[in-house]
Enzyme design. Structure first.
Site, PDB file in Angstrom:
ATOM      1  N   ASP A  30       0.603  -1.561   0.484  1.00 46.26           N
ATOM      2  CA  ASP A  30       0.166   0.145   0.692  1.00 46.26           C
ATOM      3  C   ASP A  30       0.515   1.269   0.141  1.00 46.26           C
ATOM      4  OD1 ASP A  30      -2.231   1.667   0.517  1.00 46.26           O
ATOM      5  OD2 ASP A  30      -1.587   1.951   2.201  1.00 46.26           O
ATOM      6  N   SER A  31      -0.003   2.235  -0.554  1.00 47.67           N
ATOM      7  CA  SER A  31       1.071   3.718  -0.184  1.00 47.67           C
ATOM      8  C   SER A  31       1.818   3.901   1.131  1.00 47.67           C
ATOM      9  CB  SER A  31       0.385   4.788  -1.233  1.00 47.67           C
ATOM     10  OG  SER A  31      -1.421   4.845  -0.109  1.00 47.67           O
ATOM     11  N   CYS A  70      -3.961  -1.377  -2.299  1.00 47.01           N
ATOM     12  CA  CYS A  70      -4.322  -0.338  -1.903  1.00 47.01           C
ATOM     13  C   CYS A  70      -5.505   0.490  -3.376  1.00 47.01           C
ATOM     14  CB  CYS A  70      -2.692   0.655  -3.041  1.00 47.01           C
ATOM     15  SG  CYS A  70      -2.779   2.164  -3.117  1.00 47.01           S
ATOM     16  N   GLU A  91      -4.152   8.427   8.576  1.00 45.38           N
ATOM     17  CA  GLU A  91      -1.525   8.510   9.038  1.00 45.38           C
ATOM     18  C   GLU A  91      -1.632   9.373  10.510  1.00 45.38           C
ATOM     19  OE1 GLU A  91       0.848   7.785   6.581  1.00 45.38           O
ATOM     20  OE2 GLU A  91      -0.992   6.344   5.581  1.00 45.38           O
ATOM     21  N   CYS A 118     -11.189   3.466  -0.356  1.00 42.77           N
ATOM     22  CA  CYS A 118      -9.468   3.820  -0.284  1.00 42.77           C
ATOM     23  C   CYS A 118      -8.941   2.621   1.150  1.00 42.77           C
ATOM     24  CB  CYS A 118      -9.773   5.377   0.271  1.00 42.77           C
ATOM     25  SG  CYS A 118      -7.824   5.786   1.044  1.00 42.77           S
ATOM     26  N   HIS A 158      -7.626   3.444   3.795  1.00 47.25           N
ATOM     27  CA  HIS A 158      -7.844   3.469   5.015  1.00 47.25           C
ATOM     28  C   HIS A 158      -9.020   4.461   5.091  1.00 47.25           C
ATOM     29  CE1 HIS A 158      -3.691   4.944   3.553  1.00 47.25           C
ATOM     30  NE2 HIS A 158      -3.610   5.494   4.455  1.00 47.25           N
TER      31      HIS A 158
END
Length: 275
Positions: free
Chosen positions: A14-15, A77, A156, A188, A190
Site C-alpha cells: 500500500d502507499s 491500495c 495517518e 480507500c 485507510h
C-alpha cells in the site's frame, strides 16, 4: 515443490498504513498464511499522483516483494489497483489481486436501488474504475464518486474519532446524503479506520462496503482454486508477518500495533528506489 510454494508468503503493499486493514483481514480469514507487507510511507499519498508515477512505484514494490519469494501479491491500495494492476498482471508471473473488483462485486450484491456511492482518493475517483466494474454487470446502476483527499492524512495521524475528522467527513459526505444512495464503497484502504464516523453521518439505511474484507475473502478463494493455501501452522516462536516501509519505521510500527491484535515486533526501512 508444491508444498514449498504453499508455504511461501503473500506479498501485500500500500502507499502507507491503509493496507494494514487488508493485511488484518487476511490474518483473520486465512490465519496460517505468512505475509510480507510493504508500506510506501516515504511517498504517501498516492491519490494525487499520475498514473505513470503510481505504476512505476508499484513495479518497484512488486520487484521488492518478489525478492522475498512471495506466491501472490495483493495490491492493498485502491489508487494502485486503479492505475497499475493491469500493468502488473501483464508483467508478473505470480497471481495478483487488487481491492477494487472485490469491493465493486459486494456493492452490486448489496444495493437495492442501484445507486452506489464511492469515496476515495482523487486518483481512484478520477479513474472511474468502480463505475466501469459496476456498470459492466448492471448497466442501469448510477455511481456517484466523491474524492475525500483529507481522509488519508487524518487517518495517518491517528485522528479516527476526532471532531476535526467528523467535521471534514460531514463536508465531504453531505452531497452524497442527498442523492438517495443505499450503498457506499469505502474506496480507500485507510477509510475502514474511520468507518464509525462515516456510518454515523450516512445513517443506518446506507450499507458501507469495506473492500479490505472482501479482498481477503476473494484471496482465500483464489488460493484455494490454485492449490496455494498454506495448511501448515507457523512454527512456535516464528514470526509469520514481516513489515517493511520506505520511511518512518517506528511511527509505522506504533500505528500498526494500534490497529492489529498481532504484535508487530519490528518494521524495517528499505530503499525502494533500489528495486
Amino acid at each position: 515443490m508444491k508444498e514449498d510454494i504453499r508455504q511461501a508468503p503473500i506479498g501485500v503493499f500500500d502507499s502507507g498504513v491503509g493496507g494494514l486493514t487488508v493485511a488484518r483481514e487476511i490474518m483473520r480469514q486465512i490465519p496460517k498464511e505468512r505475509i510480507v507487507y510493504f508500506g510506501d510511507t516515504a511517498r504517501v499519498p498516492y491519490g494525487n499522483k499520475s498514473k505513470e508515477t503510481i505504476t512505476r512505484f508499484s513495479e518497484q514494490i512488486a520487484r521488492f516483494l518478489l525478492s522475498h519469494n512471495v506466491k501472490t501479491i495483493v495490491v492493498a491500495c485502491n489508487t494502485a489497483s486503479a492505475y497499475a494492476l493491469d500493468t502488473l498482471e501483464k508483467e508478473l508471473d505470480v497471481p495478483i489481486i487488487g481491492v477494487v473488483r472485490p469491493g465493486a462485486k459486494m456493492a452490486l450484491a448489496k444495493t437495492r436501488n442501484g445507486k452506489v456511492g464511492v469515496i476515495g482518493t482523487e486518483a481512484t475517483i478520477g479513474s472511474g474504475i468502480y463505475d466501469a466494474y459496476i456498470r459492466e454487470v448492471r448497466t442501469d446502476a448510477v455511481i456517484y464518486g466523491k474524492a475525500c483527499p483529507l481522509f488519508v492524512p487524518l487517518v495517518e495521524e491517528g485522528l479516527w474519532e476526532d471532531p476535526v475528522t467528523e467535521e471534514i467527513a460531514r463536508r465531504y459526505l453531505s452531497e452524497l446524503i442527498d442523492l438517495d444512495i443505499d450503498t457506499l464503497i469505502l474506496g480507500c484502504t485507510h477509510y475502514p479506520l474511520i468507518r464509525s464516523v462515516i456510518g454515523k453521518i450516512m445513517g443506518e439505511d446506507v450499507t458501507l462496503i469495506n473492500p479490505a474484507y472482501e479482498t481477503a475473502i476473494e484471496l482465500k478463494q483464489m488460493l484455494k482454486e490454485r492449490d496455494l493455501l498454506n495448511d501448515v501452522e507457523p512454527a512456535l516462536g516464528s514470526n509469520p508477518y514481516q513489515f517493511y516501509v520506505s520511511d518512518g519505521a517506528e511511527k509505522f510500527k506504533q500505528f500498526a500495533n494500534s490497529i492489529m491484535k498481532y504484535g508487530v515486533l519490528s518494521t524495517k526501512t528499505i530503499h525502494i528506489e533500489d528495486y
